[in-house]
Design a protein around this motif. Sequence first.
Motif, mmCIF file in Angstrom:
data_model
loop_
_atom_site.group_PDB
_atom_site.id
_atom_site.type_symbol
_atom_site.label_atom_id
_atom_site.label_comp_id
_atom_site.label_asym_id
_atom_site.label_seq_id
_atom_site.Cartn_x
_atom_site.Cartn_y
_atom_site.Cartn_z
ATOM 1 N N PHE A 1 2.013 -0.383 -2.936
ATOM 2 C CA PHE A 1 0.569 -0.554 -2.815
ATOM 3 C C PHE A 1 0.258 -1.018 -1.392
ATOM 4 C CE2 PHE A 1 1.821 -1.315 -7.181
ATOM 5 C CZ PHE A 1 0.964 -0.486 -7.883
ATOM 6 N N ARG A 2 -0.634 -0.299 -0.732
ATOM 7 C CA ARG A 2 -0.995 -0.610 0.649
ATOM 8 C C ARG A 2 -2.462 -1.030 0.695
ATOM 9 N NH1 ARG A 2 1.491 0.968 5.518
ATOM 10 N NH2 ARG A 2 3.327 1.171 4.176
ATOM 11 N N PHE A 3 -2.699 -2.278 1.086
ATOM 12 C CA PHE A 3 -4.046 -2.839 1.149
ATOM 13 C C PHE A 3 -4.537 -2.875 2.586
ATOM 14 C CE2 PHE A 3 -2.033 -4.676 -2.525
ATOM 15 C CZ PHE A 3 -3.025 -4.816 -3.479
ATOM 16 N N GLN A 4 -5.833 -2.650 2.760
ATOM 17 C CA GLN A 4 -6.537 -3.040 3.980
ATOM 18 C C GLN A 4 -7.585 -4.073 3.567
ATOM 19 O OE1 GLN A 4 -6.276 0.605 3.625
ATOM 20 N NE2 GLN A 4 -4.353 0.406 4.741
ATOM 21 N N ALA A 5 -7.616 -5.185 4.287
ATOM 22 C CA ALA A 5 -8.490 -6.279 3.891
ATOM 23 C C ALA A 5 -9.085 -6.968 5.111
ATOM 24 C CB ALA A 5 -7.705 -7.300 3.048
ATOM 25 N N VAL A 6 -10.194 -7.633 4.883
ATOM 26 C CA VAL A 6 -10.789 -8.548 5.859
ATOM 27 C C VAL A 6 -10.887 -9.889 5.167
ATOM 28 C CG1 VAL A 6 -12.829 -9.142 7.189
ATOM 29 C CG2 VAL A 6 -12.082 -6.764 7.072
ATOM 30 N N GLY A 7 -10.200 -10.886 5.729
ATOM 31 C CA GLY A 7 -10.100 -12.147 5.018
ATOM 32 C C GLY A 7 -9.393 -11.908 3.700
#
Length: 526
Positions: free
Chosen positions: A187-193
């Motif tokens: 699973f590859r996430f992109q997040a801000v905070g």
Amino acid sequence: MTAGKSYVPFIDRLTGAGLAVTPLAGVASMPGIGVASDDWGRLGREAQACGWRWVAGWGEDLGAEIRINTCFEQGGAYLLARTTVARIRPVLPSHVPYYPGADRPERHTQDMFGVAFSDHPDVRRWTRHQAWKNSDYPLRRDFPVAGHPPAATAADSQYKFLAAHGSGVYEIPVGPVHAGIIEPGHFRFQAVGETVLNLEAHLGYTHKGIEKIAEGRDAAGLALLAGRISGDATVAHTWAACMAMERAAGIEPPPRAVWLRALMCERERVANHLGDIGAITNDVGFAFGFYQFGRLRETWQRASMAAFGHRFMMDCILPGGVGPDLAPPFIAAMRDEAAALRRQLGKLMPILYDSPSLTNRLLGTGILTPEQAAALGCMGYVGRASGLDFDVRRHAPYPPYDQLPVKTVLHHTGDVNTRVRVRHEEIIAALELIEALLAGLPAGPIRTDWQAPVAECEGIGLVEGWRGEILTYVCFDGDGRIARCFPRDPSWTTWPALEVLIHNNIVPDFPVCNKSVNGSYSGQDL
């Protein structure tokens, strides 16, 4: 299996749109149509416009040609559509522009058969990873079962995940090897905070070659294999495979056998829903729920072991019927067990629903809207928690459900809390079915002798497993052995839902969102 009133008007619409449609009467135990390969994309467009649901897609190697199959459904009516492409240049329009849920099944067909979908928005490998060369297509007939394994398979490090860019955006890779004992998935996430902007899953790490090693098996051997597609759904998958084979062979299992199949399937539903409710509460630190529902599940599975000889009831369903019968003492014991579980749930579920610390984590978390669920074709508790009213047992009933009332369990909020509530209500409905099955269990034999069908006989089995609709296609060769088998687990539709419902949630809520969907890695990684 009835065609339903929607079948003929749809054919009229296709012919009115200029498609050359060939009726295929009685193909694979359901109505079928053939269309030209150039019209395959237009077929998808017209089906979507008419409100047909895209159920499953799979390929077959016919030698000089590759046959592509798609199953549609509307109002409980199923329709099989087919086309063929030349093996030397297998190119076909895609259904993904009209059915987003067709994305990964078409990529699977691309990897396994070498069929290129000309307007597919994503041509990355899905099933293949780095196990085979670009010119190898494992489900073609001339590809050996053992393949051509290299000394070591290269890491799949070149898979191009979608990326988000901007100030403060960072990436989190999770898996494929996890801290627990669950199966592998990346699973590859992109997040801000802590806010998730995007999630992309990459599966296929538990690819077992189910479709390939099914070829050449006899009916009993396929039933054993089907029971191992996804171990927590062993009853439903075996039933679907046996149903498909029986329809192909024109065999009717005895009434007592199908009632026992349903009893096992409902017991499987209850056991898994109990386990999921406990696991969901555990993922937000509510250990009380984990312990209590784990206890209930264990007691339930021990009773299955006593009655049928296996905790998961694996290998209890056989072509033509079932293996173990239900001894009379277990009928009264199961009635008492159902009543006791209902009382336990009556005490435990109010504790869960009234716990502020638990509901704070579940309410409004991981929302899957009805529109999103419909676009992906979500089934089972995931679809029903988002307002999709479909249950094979009610809408396309098969014995013995055609003689039993199956209660509707439907909600529209589509969050984690609702997916818990659907599981709870489905347990209650399953207990009522179990009591009805025990009360009405017919006397008589539990198995019909198997008779192998003639060459090219086909069948499709459709069963409402605990995750939702399971479809299994089989075709026999001239020796009465399996020429092709394709099992479609509901996880093919629910894994993509996880990527959608996690948007704008916080990273720490991923485990509970994931568990609330609970897709099967093994069921998807054929």
